[in-house]
Design an enzyme around this catalytic site. Structure first.
Site, PDB file in Angstrom:
ATOM      1  N   ARG A 174       4.634 -21.518 -12.655  1.00  0.00           N
ATOM      2  CA  ARG A 174       5.090 -21.259 -11.287  1.00  0.00           C
ATOM      3  C   ARG A 174       6.203 -22.271 -11.011  1.00  0.00           C
ATOM      4  O   ARG A 174       6.214 -23.362 -11.593  1.00  0.00           O
ATOM      5  CB  ARG A 174       3.955 -21.492 -10.276  1.00  0.00           C
ATOM      6  N   LYS A 220      -2.384 -24.339  -8.869  1.00  0.00           N
ATOM      7  CA  LYS A 220      -2.871 -24.100  -7.502  1.00  0.00           C
ATOM      8  C   LYS A 220      -4.259 -24.680  -7.307  1.00  0.00           C
ATOM      9  O   LYS A 220      -5.090 -24.614  -8.200  1.00  0.00           O
ATOM     10  CB  LYS A 220      -2.949 -22.593  -7.250  1.00  0.00           C
ATOM     11  N   HIS A 250       9.854 -16.824 -10.318  1.00  0.00           N
ATOM     12  CA  HIS A 250       8.597 -16.169 -10.673  1.00  0.00           C
ATOM     13  C   HIS A 250       8.797 -15.031 -11.681  1.00  0.00           C
ATOM     14  O   HIS A 250       7.877 -14.679 -12.407  1.00  0.00           O
ATOM     15  CB  HIS A 250       7.937 -15.632  -9.397  1.00  0.00           C
ATOM     16  N   ARG A 303       7.966 -15.990 -15.122  1.00  0.00           N
ATOM     17  CA  ARG A 303       6.512 -16.054 -15.334  1.00  0.00           C
ATOM     18  C   ARG A 303       5.964 -14.640 -15.610  1.00  0.00           C
ATOM     19  O   ARG A 303       5.179 -14.439 -16.531  1.00  0.00           O
ATOM     20  CB  ARG A 303       5.878 -16.675 -14.085  1.00  0.00           C
ATOM     21  N   HIS A 309      -4.771 -17.969 -13.729  1.00  0.00           N
ATOM     22  CA  HIS A 309      -5.338 -17.072 -12.714  1.00  0.00           C
ATOM     23  C   HIS A 309      -6.844 -17.302 -12.645  1.00  0.00           C
ATOM     24  O   HIS A 309      -7.514 -17.303 -13.673  1.00  0.00           O
ATOM     25  CB  HIS A 309      -5.104 -15.598 -13.097  1.00  0.00           C
ATOM     26  N   TYR A 359      -0.623  -6.802 -15.215  1.00  0.00           N
ATOM     27  CA  TYR A 359       0.280  -6.677 -16.368  1.00  0.00           C
ATOM     28  C   TYR A 359      -0.081  -5.488 -17.254  1.00  0.00           C
ATOM     29  O   TYR A 359       0.769  -4.946 -17.944  1.00  0.00           O
ATOM     30  CB  TYR A 359       0.312  -7.986 -17.163  1.00  0.00           C
TER      31      TYR A 359
END
Length: 303
Positions: free
Chosen positions: A150, A174, A246, A249, A272, A281
């Protein structure tokens, strides 16, 4: 009577300390609620957060929807407003929740824009690597793409979190979650070269001595600057898609999947917390598969 500012401040503390949301997520929520506050104060004669009604909020969202904001943005407003009033009820500031019945626009599946590997190479090839600035930008994009970071993870990347010997990066993602991302030899060599021969020439700000990517003032780079650099390079490369940091990514994840990587492995690499987020994806891959079938299946070829 409680004011918007008081309740927004309480909500901010709740998101930060009880929900452990990142600064960027908290900022997005607060921006959305402050918009509602402005509307309540200007158009609803200073209606406070504890007496605003479902009808008021409905009207507010209706007015906004006429301004041609994307459905995704509108869905985020609804989500922020629902969270805010849910918090007020849990905090016993309100007995009723005026946002319970709110519905956001029905969103189709969000498929992020991706670049082909050739596009990534085209963007990197337009960088003027004869300058130190160009060398830094090349290294940044190779790390963004090669490690699937990110933009916040890129600008916070620390030298002490790079293990050149074992070829991996420790990424602080995150919600204070760390993950380890393999570092390809090609990317590793570029980073080493940048740190030794480019970054070392900088006069480095004391507080940023461990940060990998620095601006000309020797401090960490901002998200906005990374965005601007990528926008300029994309235009120079003649690529018309809307590209952001992004996008690299997304492209990293898509290319891994196309080359046979397991979805769980990609989930780990991207950091994630839910496999559902990574599953987007597979839809990208299915879209591509459909195009291949339509273009190459013998039954679809005209005689």
């Amino acid at each position: 009577m409680a004011t918007w500012d008081e309740k927004i401040k309480d909500f901010e503390q709740f998101l930060k300390f009880e929900r452990n949301f990142s600064e960027n997520t908290v900022d997005a929520y607060l921006r959305d609620i402050k918009k509602l506050k402005d509307y309540a104060e200007l158009d609803l004669e200073k209606t406070g957060p504890l007496i605003i009604t479902y009808e008021h909020i409905q009207e507010y969202l209706f007015q906004l929807s006429k301004k041609k904001f994307s459905e995704r943005t509108q869905a985020r407003w609804v989500s922020s407003i629902k969270s805010f009033f849910k918090y007020l009820v849990e905090d016993e500031a309100r007995e009723d929740n005026p946002a319970t019945l709110l519905e956001g626009p029905k969103l189709g599946l969000y498929l992020p824009d991706t670049l082909s590997f050739e596009d990534v190479v085209r963007i990197i090839n337009v960088i003027n690597t004869s300058t130190d600035l160009g060398k830094r930008n090349e290294c940044m994009i190779e790390v963004l793409y090669g490690c699937g970071l990110r933009v916040s993870e890129l600008i916070d990347l620390k030298i002490s979190n790079i293990n050149f010997k074992e070829s991996y990066l420790k990424v602080e993602g995150k919600g204070d979650k760390s993950r380890f991302v393999p570092l390809a030899k090609f990317t590793s060599d570029l980073v080493k070269e940048y740190i030794q021969n480019v970054r070392s020439k900088n006069k480095i700000n004391k507080r940023h001595e461990d940060i990998v990517f620095l601006n000309s003032r020797g401090t960490a780079m901002s998200r906005v600057i990374v965005f601007i650099i990528i926008k300029e390079l994309t235009q120079k490369a003649g690529i018309s898609k809307r590209i952001s940091p992004h996008t690299f990514r997304h492209s990293f994840a898509t290319h891994l999947l196309q080359n046979g990587a397991d979805l769980r492995y990609i989930q780990e690499m991207l950091g994630h917390s839910s496999i559902t987020t990574t599953e987007i994806y597979t839809h990208l891959k299915n879209e591509e598969l459909r195009d291949v079938i339509l273009n190459y299946h013998p039954r679809n070829k005209s005689e």
